[in-house]
Every structure is written in C-alpha cells, then in structure tokens.
Write an enzyme that holds these catalytic residues in place. Structure first.
Site, PDB file in Angstrom:
ATOM      1  N   HIS A 219     -12.313 -37.073  17.091  1.00 43.32           N
ATOM      2  CA  HIS A 219     -11.780 -37.892  16.005  1.00 43.32           C
ATOM      3  C   HIS A 219     -12.853 -38.764  15.367  1.00 43.32           C
ATOM      4  CE1 HIS A 219     -11.759 -41.391  18.617  1.00 43.32           C
ATOM      5  NE2 HIS A 219     -11.151 -40.666  19.529  1.00 43.32           N
TER       6      HIS A 219
ATOM      7  N   HIS B   9     -15.226 -40.941  17.311  1.00 45.06           N
ATOM      8  CA  HIS B   9     -16.399 -40.291  17.905  1.00 45.06           C
ATOM      9  C   HIS B   9     -17.519 -40.153  16.873  1.00 45.06           C
ATOM     10  CE1 HIS B   9     -13.365 -38.559  20.879  1.00 45.06           C
ATOM     11  NE2 HIS B   9     -14.158 -39.341  21.574  1.00 45.06           N
TER      12      HIS B   9
ATOM     13  N   LYS C 102     -10.041 -31.873  23.256  1.00 42.89           N
ATOM     14  CA  LYS C 102      -9.217 -32.805  22.478  1.00 42.89           C
ATOM     15  C   LYS C 102      -9.893 -33.013  21.130  1.00 42.89           C
ATOM     16  CE  LYS C 102      -6.993 -35.228  26.270  1.00 42.89           C
ATOM     17  NZ  LYS C 102      -6.759 -36.547  26.878  1.00 42.89           N
TER      18      LYS C 102
END
Length: 436
Positions: free
Chosen positions: A42, A45, A39
């Site tokens: 982003h 993170h 995933k």
C-alpha cells in the site's frame, strides 16, 4: 568565492563545509519499506520506501556508512492460509511470472473461504509444520518468499532503490525464544489472569502502560505493530543487528500509527539492559489520502509507477515544447517519479496530505516536473556553450540583483544540508531547490 568553491568541490559542494567538520562519521542501520508478502503493497509502504531511501542517501552523501534493511512480513499464520489457498487456487506458472499479483489473488480467495472450520484447521496444521521445519511446507514457503523478493528487486530498481539486506520475521524464529528466556530471567515477563505474557513499561511500575508479548497459549506473537503488541522477533532483530553490524544509530521508517509500538520496543530493550536502545530512532510519517489509479484502488507499487509513466507520457505528448527524445517511456517515468517524490517531500513528514495527480504533474510552479525541466534546460545550456571547467572567471561582472540573489542562495546550501541531516526532514532541501 562561492562560485570558486562550487567549481572546486563539484558534487561535494556543501558536504565539505566546516559545519560538518565536527560531526563524527557513523554507521547507521536503516529499516524501511518492509512490505508483507502476499498482502497489498500500500501507499504507506511507498512513503516508507522513498523516505528511507532519502535518509540513506543523505547519510551516504555526508560520509556515513549505511546498511539498508528491508524487514519483510514473511512469517505468521497467514502463510498457513496462503498455502491452503495455493493448493486450491494456485498456479505455478502465474507464481513465477507475477508472484505478488498471484499470491494476493490467492490470499483474497482463501480469505473468503476462511470462515470454514476445515480451512482454518488445514491452515493451522500447515503453519505448525512450517514452524517444525517440515521439508514440504518449508519448500513452498521458500518459493513464495524468493519469487516475491525477485519481483520486489525489479520494482525497487524502477524507483532507484536498493537494499543491502532482505531480512524478515522468519529469520528470528529461534532467536525469539532466547529473548523470551532473557525476559523471564530478568523478571520482566509478567502473566495476566488469562495467562497472557506482558512487560510493564510504566515509569511507576504500576502497569499503567504495558506491552503484550505472549499469547495465553505460550506462543510468541507475530508482528502486529498497530496493536501495541511487541513481538519477540522485533526484539531479537534489534539485538541481532547490533551484534552483526555494531551500529551507531538505528532508524526505523514507518507511518505514525506505529509510534507507540517503537516507543515500547525501545523501552523494553532498555529494561533488558541494552543502553544502545537510546540510539534507536523512529522516523514517522503521515498518511496519504486520495491516491488512486484510473483503474481504481492502488494495490501494488507497480500500479503507481505505471500510472505515473502513462500520465506523464500523455502530458509530454500534449506539450508543444517537448523535444523528440530517444526513450520517452524512460523519461516519462523519471520525471513522473520526481513529481511524486517532490510532492511527498514538500511538507513535514508527519503531516497527512491529500494527493492530487494533476497538482503533482504540473509543469509549472513548485513541482518535481518543473525541477526536472529546469535541470534539463541548464544541461542544454551547458551543451550549447561548452561545459569545460572555467578557471578565469571575472565574478566582478555579476552585479545584477538577480545574480547576487542566486549567489547568496548558493551560499546557504550547507546550512540546509546540515538542517536536514539533524532532523531527517527532506522539506528543507526541496524548499531550497524550488527557491533556487
């Protein structure tokens, strides 16, 4: 006296202060970064990564023992979907050369096809086999995980970040069953009319506040921290870390949308009889808006690092005072990263803020670039005048108001360090450095 102390203590100046003499040395486990494999990595993170790294570095500097854990989202139904996608759209060479990018592309493609009932069934079947430790699905999952971690390590290295342990939801598959049994044995697990498993965490035990821990079909929930769902894996991970590391404090670094999740997690651990849950802490941070690269939306951390480097290189090339340097790419990346981190650390961590590349990369004012330039200038002065230790300094010469002001500021450094060590906010140190 201040100058003599600075010269004597060197890089440990401030740390040896009496303020810290009564602070016991402790062992801290810090969970931070924690991206989901396949995933988007982003901006949340990124914040978790640099904030967690700051807390770990601060604790190490103050003499504490630190275990840095990266708890990966590496299990769950999405891996069934990802495997089906990889069988259709995957490429083994791309998986090896650019795993994060390729798995993300595959995941996007298969999600478009996921409405199809046959695709859903294949994904469920794959994940069921994975849970049953079937060799073939397990081997493919292991490849996804191992290649991703290899690439993460390379990217984290650019950030100056390392981890002692790469853990993940997959580690606690069996131990989560033990947690389920403990909850049942202690009478903490209740069933709703629909058969969903919940734990009452309200003070009056009136179900005014509860956490969902089990689906109605009896399967444990995977980590869905945003939805106030506590997975057995979270509980199992906390218990396992205490057994393994015997820590004095455990800190989770995530965005503030997960505050209720951790509040409930700590409450359930207390209800299970674990007094050490009192020593668990959630350090939360706000959201960053407006961080985009020239190519559009930020998807991977590497996009951000490359953007920082290219913008900084451009700024250096257009500045007349930039000296010729051996490795402009490396310098641009280091200065640009400082800019990114200082912009992030200037305010309260819990505050949301609007990101601006232009403001972050300015060479004047309260920016990371200015801090790095000042540091470089001081080094240059040392090289010009020789930087051997001076023993016979006549400090009585320092009578100018500006000199006295600097000395007074240096004297406050231990207080600033102490403040940051208490509330784990980097802004005190950043503000101190910018004023200096």
């Amino acid at each position: 006296t201040v100058l003599q102390q600075v010269l004597k203590d060197g890089s440990e100046y401030g740390v040896k202060s009496e303020l810290f003499s009564t602070v016991p040395r402790q062992k801290a486990v810090i969970e931070f970064s924690s991206p989901n494999i396949a995933k988007k990595f982003h901006i949340g993170h990124l914040r978790s990564t640099i904030v967690g790294n700051f807390i770990a570095n601060l604790k190490v500097a103050l003499g504490h023992e630190v275990v840095r854990i990266n708890y990966l989202g590496d299990w769950g139904m999405q891996f069934g979907l990802l495997a089906v996608g990889f069988q259709r759209f995957g490429n083994k060479d791309k998986l090896k050369s650019s795993p994060l990018q390729h798995l993300f592309e595959v995941y996007v493609q298969i999600n478009k096809a996921a409405e199809d009932e046959n695709t859903k069934k294949l994904a469920k079947d794959f994940f069921r086999k994975l849970e049953e430790h079937d060799e073939q699905p397990l081997s493919l999952w292991k490849q996804f995980r191992d290649f991703s971690i290899e690439e993460y390590i390379r990217i984290y290295k650019r950030l100056g970040v390392h981890f002692d342990e790469y853990s993940g939801e997959s580690f606690y598959q069996e131990k989560s069953q033990e947690v389920l049994k403990m909850l049942e044995d202690k009478g903490l697990l209740q069933k709703t009319v629909k058969g969903t498993g919940i734990v009452d965490v309200s003070e009056k035990k009136d179900l005014s506040s509860f956490s969902t821990v089990m689906r109605s079909d009896g399967t444990s929930l995977y980590i869905t921290r945003q939805l106030l769902i506590i997975s057995f894996r979270d509980l199992a991970a906390a218990i396992d870390r205490m057994n393994k590391h015997s820590w004095d404090t455990m800190i989770y670094v995530t965005d503030k949308s997960q505050s209720n999740h951790f509040q409930h997690l700590f409450q359930i651990l207390k209800l299970m009889g674990y007094d050490w849950a009192e020593r668990c802490q959630h350090v939360s941070f706000g959201l960053v808006q407006g961080m985009k690269t020239r190519r559009g939306e930020v998807i991977f951390l590497e996009d951000v690092l490359n953007e920082v480097r290219s913008r900084m290189l451009q700024n250096m090339a257009s500045t007349k005072t930039t000296k010729e340097i051996e490795d402009p790419m490396e310098t641009a990346e280091k200065v640009g990263l400082a800019a990114l981190i200082i912009q992030d650390f200037r305010g309260l961590l819990s505050s949301d803020y609007q990101f601006s590349w232009d403001r972050a990369l300015q060479s004047h004012g309260d920016t990371g670039v200015f801090l790095q330039y000042t540091h470089a200038r001081l080094h240059s002065l040392e090289q010009m005048h020789g930087n051997e230790q001076l023993t016979d300094v006549n400090v009585a010469c320092l009578q100018e108001p500006s000199a006295i002001s600097v000395l007074q500021h240096l004297l406050r450094y231990d207080e600033v360090l102490y403040r940051s060590s208490q509330d784990l906010q980097p802004k005190h140190i950043v503000s101190y450095l910018l004023t200096l």
